[in-house]
Write a protein that holds these residues in place. Structure first.
Motif, PDB file in Angstrom:
ATOM      1  N   ILE A   1     -37.070  -4.582 -24.081  1.00  0.00           N
ATOM      2  CA  ILE A   1     -36.965  -5.725 -23.162  1.00  0.00           C
ATOM      3  C   ILE A   1     -37.886  -6.860 -23.602  1.00  0.00           C
ATOM      4  O   ILE A   1     -37.523  -8.032 -23.577  1.00  0.00           O
ATOM      5  N   GLN A   2     -39.091  -6.493 -24.026  1.00  0.00           N
ATOM      6  CA  GLN A   2     -40.037  -7.517 -24.476  1.00  0.00           C
ATOM      7  C   GLN A   2     -39.515  -8.238 -25.717  1.00  0.00           C
ATOM      8  O   GLN A   2     -39.658  -9.456 -25.860  1.00  0.00           O
ATOM      9  N   ASP A   3     -38.897  -7.475 -26.625  1.00  0.00           N
ATOM     10  CA  ASP A   3     -38.305  -8.102 -27.817  1.00  0.00           C
ATOM     11  C   ASP A   3     -37.160  -9.040 -27.430  1.00  0.00           C
ATOM     12  O   ASP A   3     -37.037 -10.147 -27.968  1.00  0.00           O
ATOM     13  N   LEU A   4     -36.316  -8.585 -26.506  1.00  0.00           N
ATOM     14  CA  LEU A   4     -35.211  -9.426 -26.049  1.00  0.00           C
ATOM     15  C   LEU A   4     -35.740 -10.732 -25.460  1.00  0.00           C
ATOM     16  O   LEU A   4     -35.226 -11.817 -25.748  1.00  0.00           O
ATOM     17  N   LYS A   5     -36.781 -10.618 -24.642  1.00  0.00           N
ATOM     18  CA  LYS A   5     -37.357 -11.800 -23.990  1.00  0.00           C
ATOM     19  C   LYS A   5     -37.965 -12.747 -25.021  1.00  0.00           C
ATOM     20  O   LYS A   5     -37.717 -13.964 -24.993  1.00  0.00           O
TER      21      LYS A   5
ATOM     22  N   LEU B   1     -35.042 -14.104 -27.468  1.00  0.00           N
ATOM     23  CA  LEU B   1     -34.154 -15.033 -26.774  1.00  0.00           C
ATOM     24  C   LEU B   1     -34.879 -16.349 -26.516  1.00  0.00           C
ATOM     25  O   LEU B   1     -34.341 -17.430 -26.754  1.00  0.00           O
TER      26      LEU B   1
ATOM     27  N   HIS C   1     -25.658  -6.503 -25.398  1.00  0.00           N
ATOM     28  CA  HIS C   1     -26.576  -6.035 -24.356  1.00  0.00           C
ATOM     29  C   HIS C   1     -25.901  -4.960 -23.509  1.00  0.00           C
ATOM     30  O   HIS C   1     -26.561  -4.184 -22.826  1.00  0.00           O
TER      31      HIS C   1
ATOM     32  N   ALA D   1     -30.822 -10.272 -16.111  1.00  0.00           N
ATOM     33  CA  ALA D   1     -31.296 -10.573 -17.466  1.00  0.00           C
ATOM     34  C   ALA D   1     -31.919 -11.965 -17.529  1.00  0.00           C
ATOM     35  O   ALA D   1     -32.925 -12.167 -18.220  1.00  0.00           O
TER      36      ALA D   1
ATOM     37  N   ARG E   1     -35.316 -11.617 -16.125  1.00  0.00           N
ATOM     38  CA  ARG E   1     -36.211 -10.780 -16.928  1.00  0.00           C
ATOM     39  C   ARG E   1     -36.478 -11.377 -18.308  1.00  0.00           C
ATOM     40  O   ARG E   1     -37.587 -11.283 -18.826  1.00  0.00           O
ATOM     41  N   GLU E   2     -35.470 -12.016 -18.891  1.00  0.00           N
ATOM     42  CA  GLU E   2     -35.545 -12.367 -20.306  1.00  0.00           C
ATOM     43  C   GLU E   2     -35.472 -13.863 -20.607  1.00  0.00           C
ATOM     44  O   GLU E   2     -35.925 -14.301 -21.668  1.00  0.00           O
TER      45      GLU E   2
END
Length: 685
Positions: free
Chosen positions: A238-242, A245, A161, A270, A273-274
């Motif tokens: 960011i949406q993919d990370l969220k 994860l 990240h 993070a 957000r995630e």
């Protein structure tokens, strides 16, 4: 700190190996979020975590420490978990109740293997987790090399990240791989944006490409963009990370120096957000709810000097109120914890982790509801670890012996990976746990909390003995005259060995009433009592005794007299049966990384173990399981040596399997040391 408006909750476990800096990391989080105004240190023994005396004495975490803080409208509850493998049960029990975990580790490739069991548990339970590579000012290895070493012990792909910015050997900042913005750290303040360091363009590009390619494995649209060399929007990344994860598909990796607060704020952002919300966690755990009645689960039990019993619970559904009746028990207080400090509250909503007072009879792992009695179904709980290390304990003050059962009960409520028994053969009180330090902490608690100082020694091995040879017509006569009625009993016995594991068998072949029926039970009692202490001084097993003849006196005979006659016959006959010493043999399954398998087999054979075979573990990549028979006499320090050999990650399960003859030379030594019997040169009496 003034109470802030809270719109949501996050429950985060801080986990990682011993000495990775977890408690310092928690202290930094609490400081940068304003929960504390001054950071404590492990050395000064004034941190929020590790506040128990047993932890401060050893400068290591020995139980779950809980702390709450608010950050950007979200209430975070952090559970600081022990890093030592001897306290893994604490960590596993806590992890089942969190939304995410932060794995804190050091940038040392040689220590990466110590994370393998933790990664395995997180992935088995599908617990979303991030990695924070701490102590980057002491890094001896390149960041990407450390990252790739970490990938080898995780079944989930690790996704960088951030990328570090160094100045000589110092860490001065990082590049956010989502935004490609560079930042420089500043003590006591958030990192400042700085121009992108051109000399790192190539390395940063490689790290960012690695991140995007891992994300694209779970997002076809992103994969198309990468194939067509289209720069994906930051919002999409960011949406993919969220999403990935939250589904425990990837493991984002951050870096910093917790002692200086470097990297802590970006990680918090993070998490905001995630990291998954409590509602997402509910779905991930597959918990189906009906109605809105409170549903909770106990993650940890404490016994405090002032407030008595406290149960740390995760509220899964509904609102928990002070005084609520849970599983038929009225709650005696509701609290948020900050280390050992308790802050009373009136209610706790779904998604929170709080402490509940005086839930007597309720244990760690229990599911709680307001339905009368027990809840309709139990939530899954962490598997109980097999105890692998034991000490025999005795109260230093004889009058304290009556307190042992009650104090041990509370001790095991606090730490379910402990157990105790009063051994049926040796009569010792034995405390079982996960290692030497684990048991020493338990003994410290007994002394401090319950004023029960204990002395310890290594447990006796519950040896048995048996016979190799049969003897016939062993005679025993008991005759006693002392005014009035006398005592007379007269028996002849056959004694023979049985196959291993058959135990004891008594028969009679009396013809013509030479021993009246009413006296025969006395003969069996006498035989059984004599077998409690054989010629070598140990309980006798696998023996058959047959009453074949005898005589009696119409006035002086009694059941008691025939019992004594049988004892005399056994004392006469057993030494002639070639008594031999037996030891308990355990069946063990040792789990180890494959690179240590050959050394583990050498360790087993060096402890008189018999290797039965080994195979790869299908559920543990790169691990083997070695099956063997191991004498219980060799088990005492086996776990210590196994952990030393395998960087602390090797473990084993065991159970009693059978009794086996002790080699003659060792048997002679055992009998001589025990003082129970005298032997000849063959180890026989």
């Amino acid at each position: 700190m003034n109470e802030k408006v809270v719109s949501s909750f996050r429950n985060v476990a801080i986990v990682g190996p011993y000495l990775s800096g977890k408690t310092t990391f928690l202290e930094s989080i609490l400081f940068v979020t304003g929960a504390i105004t001054r950071k404590g240190s492990i050395k000064d023994k004034n941190t929020v975590g590790d506040s128990a005396p047993e932890a401060r004495d050893r400068q290591m975490s020995v139980e779950i420490a809980t702390a709450c803080t608010e950050y950007d409208g979200v209430r975070f509850t952090f559970l600081d978990c022990p890093g030592s493998v001897e306290f893994s049960q604490e960590t596993y029990n806590a992890l089942i109740g969190v939304d995410a975990a932060v794995v804190v580790c050091e940038p040392v490739i040689d220590r990466v293997l110590t994370l393998a069991p933790l990664f395995k548990f997180l992935d088995d339970w599908e617990i979303p987790h991030l990695v924070f590579i701490n102590k980057m000012d002491r890094a001896n290895n390149n960041f990407m090399d450390v990252l790739h070493a970490l990938k080898n012990v995780s079944s989930r792909p690790l996704v960088p990240h951030q990328y570090p910015i160094g100045q000589g050997e110092n860490l001065v900042g990082f590049i956010d791989l989502v935004t490609e913005q560079a930042y420089h750290y500043h003590p006591g303040a958030p990192a400042d944006p700085v121009p992108f360091p051109a000399e790192l363009k190539e390395q940063e590009h490689a790290a960012r490409t690695e991140m995007l390619e891992e994300l694209a494995n779970f997002d076809d649209h992103l994969l198309e963009e990468l194939l067509e060399e289209i720069e994906p929007p930051q919002e999409e990344i960011i949406q993919d990370l969220k999403m990935e994860l939250g589904a425990d598909l990837i493991v984002p990796v951050f870096l910093g120096i917790a002692e200086k607060d470097f990297g802590v704020r970006p990680l918090l952002q993070a998490l905001l957000r995630e990291a998954p919300t409590p509602e997402t966690t509910l779905g991930r755990r597959g918990i189906t709810l009906s109605g809105d009645a409170p549903l909770a689960q106990v993650l940890k039990t404490y016994f405090t000097p002032q407030g008595g019993k406290l149960s740390l619970v995760r509220v899964w559904q509904g609102t928990l109120t002070d005084g609520a009746v849970l599983n038929g028990v009225r709650a005696g207080g509701l609290y948020r914890l900050a280390g050992q400090q308790q802050n009373g509250i009136q209610e706790a909503k779904a998604g929170e982790i709080v402490a509940v007072g005086r839930l007597e009879g309720i244990k760690t792992g229990d599911t709680l509801s307001t339905n009368s009695g027990q809840p309709a179904s139990e939530l899954p709980k962490a598997e109980q670890l097999t105890p692998v290390y034991a000490l025999a304990v005795t109260a230093e003050k004889r009058n304290d012996e009556v307190k042992i059962s009650s104090a041990f009960g509370k001790l095991i409520e606090e730490d379910p990976s402990l157990s105790w028994e009063q051994h049926g053969d040796t009569r010792e009180v034995i405390l079982w746990g996960q290692g030497e330090i684990h048991l020493q902490v338990a003994l410290d608690r007994l002394r401090r909390k319950y004023n029960l100082p204990m002395s310890t020694h290594l447990p006796q091995v519950p040896y048995k003995e048996t016979i190799r040879k049969a003897v016939s017509s062993v005679h025993g006569r008991y005759k006693h005259q002392s005014g009035g009625h006398g005592q007379f009993g007269d028996v002849y016995l056959d004694i023979k060995p049985l196959s291993r594991g058959e135990g004891f068998n008594f028969n009679e072949k009396i013809v013509g009433g030479v021993v009246p029926r009413q006296y025969i039970p006395g003969v069996e009692i006498g035989v059984r009592e004599s077998l409690a202490h054989g010629p070598l001084g140990f309980p006798v097993v696998d023996v058959a005794v047959t009453l074949i003849n005898g005589s009696y006196h119409t006035v002086d005979s009694s059941e008691q007299a025939f019992k004594q006659a049988a004892r005399l016959a056994m004392q006469e006959g057993m030494p002639k049966c070639e008594p031999t010493l037996l030891e308990p043999i355990t069946a063990v399954e040792v789990c180890t990384p494959q690179e240590f398998t050959s050394k583990v087999m050498q360790l087993l054979t060096g402890h008189r173990g018999q290797i039965l075979g080994y195979e790869g573990r299908s559920d543990w990549k790169g691990w083997d399981k070695v099956s063997a028979y191991l004498p219980q006499a060799e088990m005492q320090n086996f776990i210590v040596e196994l952990r030393s050999l395998t960087m602390g990650v090797g473990f084993f399960n065991w159970k009693f399997d059978h009794l086996q003859e002790v080699p003659d030379k060792l048997a002679e030594k055992v009998v001589a040391t025990s003082g129970n019997g005298k032997t000849n040169g063959n180890g026989h009496r």
